[in-house]
Design an enzyme around this catalytic site. Structure first.
Site, PDB file in Angstrom:
ATOM      1  N   GLU A 271       1.000  -1.547  -0.260  1.00 31.67           N
ATOM      2  CA  GLU A 271       0.278  -0.284  -0.230  1.00 31.67           C
ATOM      3  C   GLU A 271       0.854   1.586   0.344  1.00 31.67           C
ATOM      4  OE1 GLU A 271      -2.942   0.040  -0.595  1.00 31.67           O
ATOM      5  OE2 GLU A 271      -3.114  -2.116  -0.554  1.00 31.67           O
TER       6      GLU A 271
ATOM      7  N   TYR B 222      -7.049   6.777   3.894  1.00 31.11           N
ATOM      8  CA  TYR B 222      -7.422   5.296   2.720  1.00 31.11           C
ATOM      9  C   TYR B 222      -6.713   4.818   2.948  1.00 31.11           C
ATOM     10  CZ  TYR B 222      -5.907   2.351  -0.927  1.00 31.11           C
ATOM     11  OH  TYR B 222      -5.585   1.303  -1.789  1.00 31.11           O
TER      12      TYR B 222
ATOM     13  N   ASP C 259     -10.233   4.838  -3.077  1.00 31.73           N
ATOM     14  CA  ASP C 259      -9.015   5.591  -3.355  1.00 31.73           C
ATOM     15  C   ASP C 259      -9.587   6.159  -5.092  1.00 31.73           C
ATOM     16  OD1 ASP C 259      -9.597   3.575  -4.556  1.00 31.73           O
ATOM     17  OD2 ASP C 259      -7.451   3.346  -6.150  1.00 31.73           O
TER      18      ASP C 259
ATOM     19  N   CYS D  33     -16.186   0.266 -21.068  1.00 32.16           N
ATOM     20  CA  CYS D  33     -17.796  -0.596 -20.708  1.00 32.16           C
ATOM     21  C   CYS D  33     -18.613  -1.470 -21.724  1.00 32.16           C
ATOM     22  CB  CYS D  33     -18.661   1.052 -20.955  1.00 32.16           C
ATOM     23  SG  CYS D  33     -18.439   3.008 -20.289  1.00 32.16           S
TER      24      CYS D  33
ATOM     25  N   CYS E  60     -18.275  -4.247 -19.262  1.00 31.46           N
ATOM     26  CA  CYS E  60     -18.622  -3.870 -17.149  1.00 31.46           C
ATOM     27  C   CYS E  60     -19.427  -4.767 -17.001  1.00 31.46           C
ATOM     28  CB  CYS E  60     -18.642  -2.231 -17.246  1.00 31.46           C
ATOM     29  SG  CYS E  60     -18.862  -1.772 -15.672  1.00 31.46           S
TER      30      CYS E  60
ATOM     31  N   CYS F  66     -25.513   1.502 -14.711  1.00 30.12           N
ATOM     32  CA  CYS F  66     -24.611   3.311 -14.390  1.00 30.12           C
ATOM     33  C   CYS F  66     -25.143   3.930 -14.860  1.00 30.12           C
ATOM     34  CB  CYS F  66     -22.728   2.375 -15.272  1.00 30.12           C
ATOM     35  SG  CYS F  66     -21.963   3.828 -14.965  1.00 30.12           S
TER      36      CYS F  66
END
Length: 305
Positions: free
Chosen positions: A49, A132, A150, A212, A215, A221
């Site tokens: 991280e 975060y 994030d 997309c 997706c 969406c």
DNA sequence: TACGCGTGGAT
DNA sequence: TATCCAAGCGT
């Protein structure tokens, strides 16, 4: 403290409707990253991280492997001088992260018995760990239920829920509220959801050229339903780099990183033509603890031989 | 809140 | 070539 009416924008879609398609997609398409393997442990998650803060996965991978091999526990890193962490950071960028990770390892060795703390508040108290990273470590390493916000998740929520192409420049209270509302109840599911939404943003719902067609929530969406309107509002000002103190600092530190012995001032003076800016950059590195000036006037990474 | 803080690949 | 972008943090 303005009114924070978290616009769910999902008047037709319950919040939980996104969970199953996103997590199922993640089950199928998640990358096999070393810090996601069980043997990584909380320390591996934490190291990853830090390295991933503003640095792409592809560049982190080799350095991560070297760090975990060399310093398999926080105490192993803490036992080394901070300059060794800076040197092993290589060219990942933002080398203050290496210093903070070293300091965090020392705090873990001293205050937490050498184990990465499980408590979110204790994680937040460590140097280099902000909102975060604390949520990410608690979620990914320990399976806790936290909103992990994030840049990827923020972009996914902006599009899928809020209907805008991009999130605001800085994280807002409304975004935090939305992230909490969308969080699955079960901790293990919440942790899966956090990783899945990040991965969706990293692999498909990217800043430029989102895919997309692949997706799993394209039909739900809000941004797509609105016709994928172009981003409105202030242009995000790009960071010019050439000629900045940052560039000079980077060049100076590169010399120190690659040197086996302390470096003469004259050698450092060759990296930049303007003495004023050069001095400012070098003094800045010393002030930040990234470089050390010896009594004889030479410079080195802090504590290195 | 806005800014400073590295680096390199993609477009 | 210039700009954008990448799992943020600290001040």
């Amino acid at each position: 403290m303005t009114a924070t009416t978290a616009t769910t924008a999902t008047s037709t879609t319950p919040p939980t409707a996104l969970h199953t398609p996103v997590i199922d997609w993640f089950d199928k398409h998640a990358r096999d990253l070393p810090w996601r393997r069980p043997e990584a442990g909380a320390w591996g998650v934490m190291v990853s991280e830090f390295m991933l803060q503003q640095t792409p996965v592809s560049r982190v991978l080799p350095v991560y492997e070297e760090w975990l091999r060399r310093w398999p526990r926080p105490a192993d890193l803490a036992a080394e001088p901070p300059g060794e962490a800076v040197r092993a950071w290589g060219r990942l960028g933002y080398p203050r992260r290496a210093l903070r990770l070293h300091n965090a390892a020392a705090a873990i060795a001293e205050r937490h018995g050498g184990e990465v703390p499980t408590d979110h508040h204790q994680l937040l108290a460590l140097p280099g760990i902000g909102e975060y990273t604390a949520a990410a470590v608690a979620s990914f390493a320990y399976g806790q239920r936290h909103a992990v916000l994030d840049t990827n998740v923020r972009r996914v929520f902006a599009r899928a829920v809020s209907g805008t192409e991009f999130p605001p420049n800085a994280t807002t209270a409304a975004e935090r509220k939305l992230a909490r509302m969308l969080l699955p109840e079960e901790p293990a599911t919440a942790a899966r959801w956090a990783a899945a939404t990040m991965e969706l943003g990293a692999l498909l719902c990217t800043a430029r050229g989102p895919e997309c067609a692949q997706c799993p929530i394209a039909e739900l969406c809000a941004w797509r339903r609105a016709g994928s309107p172009a981003h409105q509002g202030p242009v995000r000002r790009g960071q010019t780099y050439a000629g900045t103190d940052r560039q000079v600092r980077g060049m100076l530190l590169a010399v120190l990183r690659e040197a086996a012995a302390p470096v003469e001032r004259a050698v450092l003076d060759r990296v930049w033509h303007d003495p004023e800016q050069r001095n400012r950059a070098l003094n800045g590195l010393v002030g930040d603890g990234l470089a050390e000036r010896l009594p004889d006037g030479r410079y080195r990474l802090p504590g290195t031989g």
